[in-house]
Write an enzyme that holds these catalytic residues in place. Structure first.
Site, PDB file in Angstrom:
ATOM      1  N   MET A   1       4.201   0.925   4.729  1.00  0.00           N
ATOM      2  CA  MET A   1       5.509   2.228   3.573  1.00  0.00           C
ATOM      3  C   MET A   1       5.371   2.732   5.497  1.00  0.00           C
ATOM      4  O   MET A   1       6.030   4.518   4.645  1.00  0.00           O
ATOM      5  CB  MET A   1       4.327   2.622   2.852  1.00  0.00           C
ATOM      6  CG  MET A   1       3.959   1.553   1.101  1.00  0.00           C
ATOM      7  SD  MET A   1       3.348   2.015   0.439  1.00  0.00           S
ATOM      8  CE  MET A   1       2.114   2.400   1.014  1.00  0.00           C
TER       9      MET A   1
ATOM     10  N   LYS B   1       6.002  -2.452  -8.091  1.00  0.00           N
ATOM     11  CA  LYS B   1       6.485  -1.120  -7.864  1.00  0.00           C
ATOM     12  C   LYS B   1       7.210  -1.742  -6.699  1.00  0.00           C
ATOM     13  O   LYS B   1       7.215  -2.660  -5.632  1.00  0.00           O
ATOM     14  CB  LYS B   1       4.898  -0.748  -6.941  1.00  0.00           C
ATOM     15  CG  LYS B   1       4.336  -0.245  -8.690  1.00  0.00           C
ATOM     16  CD  LYS B   1       2.942   0.225  -7.796  1.00  0.00           C
ATOM     17  CE  LYS B   1       2.427   1.088  -8.891  1.00  0.00           C
ATOM     18  NZ  LYS B   1       2.352   1.566 -10.192  1.00  0.00           N
TER      19      LYS B   1
ATOM     20  N   ASP C   1       1.924  -8.351  -8.778  1.00  0.00           N
ATOM     21  CA  ASP C   1       2.927  -7.115  -8.043  1.00  0.00           C
ATOM     22  C   ASP C   1       3.780  -7.720  -7.376  1.00  0.00           C
ATOM     23  O   ASP C   1       3.812  -9.248  -7.532  1.00  0.00           O
ATOM     24  CB  ASP C   1       2.351  -6.383  -6.503  1.00  0.00           C
ATOM     25  CG  ASP C   1       1.428  -5.445  -7.202  1.00  0.00           C
ATOM     26  OD1 ASP C   1       0.582  -5.089  -8.063  1.00  0.00           O
ATOM     27  OD2 ASP C   1       0.200  -5.155  -6.407  1.00  0.00           O
TER      28      ASP C   1
END
Length: 471
Positions: free
Chosen positions: A384, A271, A249
């Protein structure tokens, strides 16, 4: 990296040391371990250098260095303990095309001599760019204690067997053979049966490797934690090092990625929230492709792979392709954020449960049971949630949350650039904007730092102290 570490072949090559005093002796102790032709040039040599010359270990010329002395030299050392004479020797050396080192003069040297742990033919070189020689010596002492004296003999026996091991195909099968030998089996055989025992073990391992079919491809889905390499598990470190392919990641730091072998294929499959990202189906396809070709794959995920890591989608793809896998858990950001803020995720009398929530999902801002969360006795770690802050505040206040409910915001948990902000649910969006929080960050709803570790954002210092004591 100012100095690029290399190992220079000096067999039968001329190495010149300008200076024959005590300053030169320390360099010569190391140089005499090599197969170079060593020439020492200097007036009034100290007794030790005279002894070495008498034993034939070096050539001694008792005068100042001259240009003819360095013809064809690979290295020239300035070790006169005299700034002017060292500069003259350096000029002569460079004019002849040699690399020059002036003892204790980093800025005017072409190379530096590292601290060395010698287990010939195994050599460990330690350098600190001249910044911390004492630290280099400490590391050397630690390694000397950890690396057994028999390591060199074990390596020499292995070296003599390389022509036989060459019958194994390049790649995983050959690496597995040498890994077994150097990871304990060879050393145990050496201790039990001496050189003959180690050689017999190599023959045994070779036969076993030839008769064993190649390993199938495999994927290890590894949680790398919040960013601090020291929080990585021992198992994760081993699997990263053993991997043929590393897919990581965007948030996995370089210090962890560098644990992979240089020969490994390394691909970032990052991402980015609201930005360009790898599609999950493309990541799945890449995992399957490499494993189907027999590779041992390390799939590195920030934090814990089972916490908002889209783990099941990758496992489904692997299962569908009949590829084996295992999961290595990691420390999730919420745990690291809580620890660095001096609090626990649960506390008697404060919150009897903790939820792991996301501020957004594939359809946008995520909906949850806000009424249940808003009531007393609940707490949450919200991932998030930075861009969803106004949405979170609105939902919680509408469903009865106290406007002064504390929220601890931790950005880059466990990393050197970690930022901790203490605020309330009412002031949350303004606190994020004022502190310049852009993520990755976790919001700890219902929790305030035990100590005033936070940047006061949207709350007065008095309120921060009150909240820390109250919750």
């Amino acid at each position: 990296m100012r100095h690029f570490p290399i190992f220079l072949n000096v067999v039968e090559r001329r190495v010149v040391v300008s200076g024959a005093g005590e300053c030169a002796v320390s360099k010569l102790r190391l140089l005499l371990k090599t197969d170079a032709n060593i020439v020492v040039i200097g007036a009034d040599p100290v007794p030790q250098i005279r002894r070495w010359a008498k034993e034939g270990r070096l050539a001694l010329i008792e005068r100042r260095i001259e240009p003819a002395d360095v013809a064809g030299a690979a290295l020239v050392y300035g070790a006169n303990d005299d700034e002017e004479e060292d500069a003259r020797a350096a000029g002569i050396g460079r004019q002849a095309g040699a690399l020059v080192n002036i003892v204790d003069n980093l800025n005017h040297s072409d190379f530096i001599t590292p601290a060395i742990v010698d287990r010939d033919p195994v050599t460990v070189a330690i350098g600190t760019e001249g910044a911390a020689p004492v630290l280099a010596r400490k590391i050397k002492a630690d390694l000397e204690a950890r690396l057994p004296a028999s390591l060199g003999l074990l390596a020499r026996i292995g070296q003599s067997f390389r022509h036989k091991a060459a019958m194994l195909p390049m790649g995983r099968k050959r690496r597995d053979f040498w890994s077994r030998y150097y990871s304990g089996e060879g050393d145990a055989a050496l201790k039990e049966g001496g050189e003959h025992g180690a050689q017999a073990k190599l023959e045994e391992l070779l036969t076993d490797s030839i008769e064993t079919r190649p390993r199938d491809g495999h994927v290890s889905l590894i949680g790398t934690g919040p960013g601090d390499p020291e929080l990585l598990t021992v198992k994760a470190r081993r699997l990263i090092h053993e991997a043929d392919v590393v897919l990581h990641d965007r948030l996995v730091p370089d210090a962890i990625i560098e644990l992979a072998r240089r020969e490994a294929i390394i691909v970032e499959v990052g991402k980015t929230g609201y930005g360009p990202s790898w599609k999950q189906e493309d990541i799945n396809a890449l995992l399957v492709e490499h494993a189907a070709n027999g590779a041992q794959v390390a799939r590195l995920k920030s934090g814990d792979p089972g916490i908002f890591g889209r783990l099941d989608e990758e496992l489904d793809a692997l299962d569908e392709a009949n590829i084996s896998w295992d999961i290595v858990p990691g420390i999730t950001a919420a745990a690291a954020a809580a620890a660095s803020s001096g609090l626990s995720l649960t506390k008697r009398g404060r919150n009897s449960s903790i939820r792991f929530m996301t501020g957004r999902d594939v359809e946008g801002f995520a909906e949850h049971d806000w009424r249940d969360l808003a009531k007393s006795g609940s707490g949450a770690a919200i991932y998030m949630g930075v861009k969803a802050a106004a949405f979170l505040r609105g939902r919680l206040l509408i469903h009865g949350a106290d406007a002064q409910t504390p929220v601890t915001i931790v950005e880059n948990a466990s990393r050197a650039n970690q930022k901790t902000v203490s605020t309330t649910i009412l002031a949350l969006p303004d606190a994020l904007a004022e502190a310049g929080i852009t993520g990755p960050a976790v919001l700890l709803y219902g929790m305030a730092p035990r100590k005033a570790l936070a940047v006061a954002a949207g709350v007065s210092p008095e309120n921060i102290a009150e909240q820390a004591g109250a919750v």
